[in-house]
Design a protein around this motif. Structure first.
Motif, mmCIF file in Angstrom:
data_model
loop_
_atom_site.group_PDB
_atom_site.id
_atom_site.type_symbol
_atom_site.label_atom_id
_atom_site.label_comp_id
_atom_site.label_asym_id
_atom_site.label_seq_id
_atom_site.Cartn_x
_atom_site.Cartn_y
_atom_site.Cartn_z
ATOM 1 N N ARG A 160 -17.544 9.216 -14.166
ATOM 2 C CA ARG A 160 -18.364 8.317 -13.354
ATOM 3 C C ARG A 160 -17.501 7.164 -12.863
ATOM 4 O O ARG A 160 -16.855 6.493 -13.664
ATOM 5 C CB ARG A 160 -19.556 7.803 -14.165
ATOM 6 C CG ARG A 160 -20.559 8.894 -14.510
ATOM 7 C CD ARG A 160 -21.688 8.385 -15.403
ATOM 8 N NE ARG A 160 -22.630 9.459 -15.693
ATOM 9 C CZ ARG A 160 -22.455 10.389 -16.625
ATOM 10 N NH1 ARG A 160 -21.353 10.349 -17.380
ATOM 11 N NH2 ARG A 160 -23.346 11.346 -16.818
ATOM 12 N N ASP A 163 -20.381 2.094 -13.319
ATOM 13 C CA ASP A 163 -21.250 1.926 -14.487
ATOM 14 C C ASP A 163 -22.394 1.030 -14.026
ATOM 15 O O ASP A 163 -22.297 -0.190 -14.057
ATOM 16 C CB ASP A 163 -20.472 1.286 -15.638
ATOM 17 C CG ASP A 163 -21.248 1.309 -16.944
ATOM 18 O OD1 ASP A 163 -22.332 1.924 -16.980
ATOM 19 O OD2 ASP A 163 -20.775 0.705 -17.923
ATOM 20 N N ASP A 164 -23.459 1.658 -13.559
ATOM 21 C CA ASP A 164 -24.528 0.942 -12.861
ATOM 22 C C ASP A 164 -25.391 0.152 -13.846
ATOM 23 O O ASP A 164 -26.086 0.717 -14.687
ATOM 24 C CB ASP A 164 -25.385 1.945 -12.086
ATOM 25 C CG ASP A 164 -26.267 1.289 -11.053
ATOM 26 O OD1 ASP A 164 -26.442 0.057 -11.114
ATOM 27 O OD2 ASP A 164 -26.788 2.008 -10.178
ATOM 28 N N LEU A 212 -18.384 7.961 -19.943
ATOM 29 C CA LEU A 212 -18.198 8.066 -18.497
ATOM 30 C C LEU A 212 -17.830 9.478 -18.049
ATOM 31 O O LEU A 212 -17.870 9.771 -16.857
ATOM 32 C CB LEU A 212 -17.110 7.094 -18.031
ATOM 33 C CG LEU A 212 -17.362 5.609 -18.281
ATOM 34 C CD1 LEU A 212 -16.130 4.794 -17.901
ATOM 35 C CD2 LEU A 212 -18.587 5.124 -17.495
ATOM 36 N N LEU A 218 -19.767 15.132 -10.053
ATOM 37 C CA LEU A 218 -20.024 13.696 -9.931
ATOM 38 C C LEU A 218 -19.344 13.154 -8.672
ATOM 39 O O LEU A 218 -18.308 13.678 -8.252
ATOM 40 C CB LEU A 218 -19.481 12.954 -11.159
ATOM 41 C CG LEU A 218 -20.271 13.095 -12.459
ATOM 42 C CD1 LEU A 218 -19.450 12.533 -13.623
ATOM 43 C CD2 LEU A 218 -21.605 12.364 -12.353
#
Length: 255
Positions: A160, A163-164, A212, A218
């Protein structure tokens, strides 16, 4: 609240000089023999470019820069520095065409498709080692308003890139509205602390952020590049002035 895991950054030693056609998966798999599930490999774009044969003669550097450029963003007052948007969407000096750590008389272009390169590495390494890893392809970029350079992610797969935190709350209970850490860039910069530029270490392992690591589909690093329509600083001051002057002159002519 669970405590964050320790983060470890390990240099991958023993990687030889890479040449066009070399099998990076095999080279990295041998050198990084102790890979663990959740590891993230940060691979310098130069060895990806070398393996993919993205090498041109040094006397073609200007032509190479022009071929990789889709838009001039800014030019320094002495015309020695050109900040451009490359066909990859990356804003950088000289479209990322680089003469450092390359064979004498040559320059390197960035990989044709860094996200695709990262996906190939992840798929190959997972198959070769049986370990669930992610890959970030990094390159050195400058930053607007700040001196110096850091490594940033230009390709990514199986990891990812953001990192929202939006929709979460901070330690005081306040809602987070715009917090979107670009962890791919943070990991690329952290890895560069052990790779550095003069040690001949083009790969590092970041261990401790297995949260992650994910599927191959992704979004890659291309998703990090802000769309021009949302970029408040898409041209330099000279270029903005010239554009505005030309538009003003045209409106007067039209009248």
């Amino acid at each position: 609240m669970p405590q964050p895991a320790a983060l470890t950054v390990l240099p991958v030693l023993g990687i030889p000089e890479i040449r066009p056609g070399d099998d990076l998966v095999a080279v990295i798999a041998v050198a990084a023999a102790d890979l663990q599930d959740g590891d993230i490999l940060v691979v310098t774009s130069k060895i990806v470019s070398k393996a993919e044969g993205r090498i041109v003669p040094a006397d073609d550097r200007t032509a190479a820069i022009e071929a990789e450029t889709v838009r001039v963003v800014a030019v320094s007052a002495d015309d020695r520095v050109r900040i451009v948007e490359s066909r990859l969407g990356i804003i950088a000096a000289a479209a990322g065409v680089d003469a450092s750590n390359t064979p004498e008389g040559t320059v390197l272009l960035l990989p044709e498709d860094p996200d695709a390169s990262a996906r190939a590495l992840v798929a190959g390494l997972r198959a070769a080692t049986g370990v669930r890893v992610g890959v970030i392809v990094s390159d050195t970029l400058g930053r607007a308003w700040r001196e110096g350079q850091t490594d940033s992610a230009i390709g990514a797969a199986g990891v990812r890139v953001f990192d929202d935190h939006r929709g979460r709350v901070d330690s005081a209970g306040r809602s987070l509205v715009v917090t979107l850490p670009c962890v791919a860039d943070e990991l690329a910069a952290a890895a560069d602390l052990v790779k550095r530029k003069t040690t001949g270490i083009p790969v590092a392992i970041v261990r401790g952020r297995g949260d992650l690591v994910g599927d191959l589909d992704l979004p890659g690093a291309r998703s990090i590049v802000r769309e021009r329509e949302r970029d408040l600083f898409h041209t330099g001051s000279r270029e903005s002035w010239a554009e505005g002057y030309a538009a003003g002159a045209a409106s007067v002519t039209d009248v």
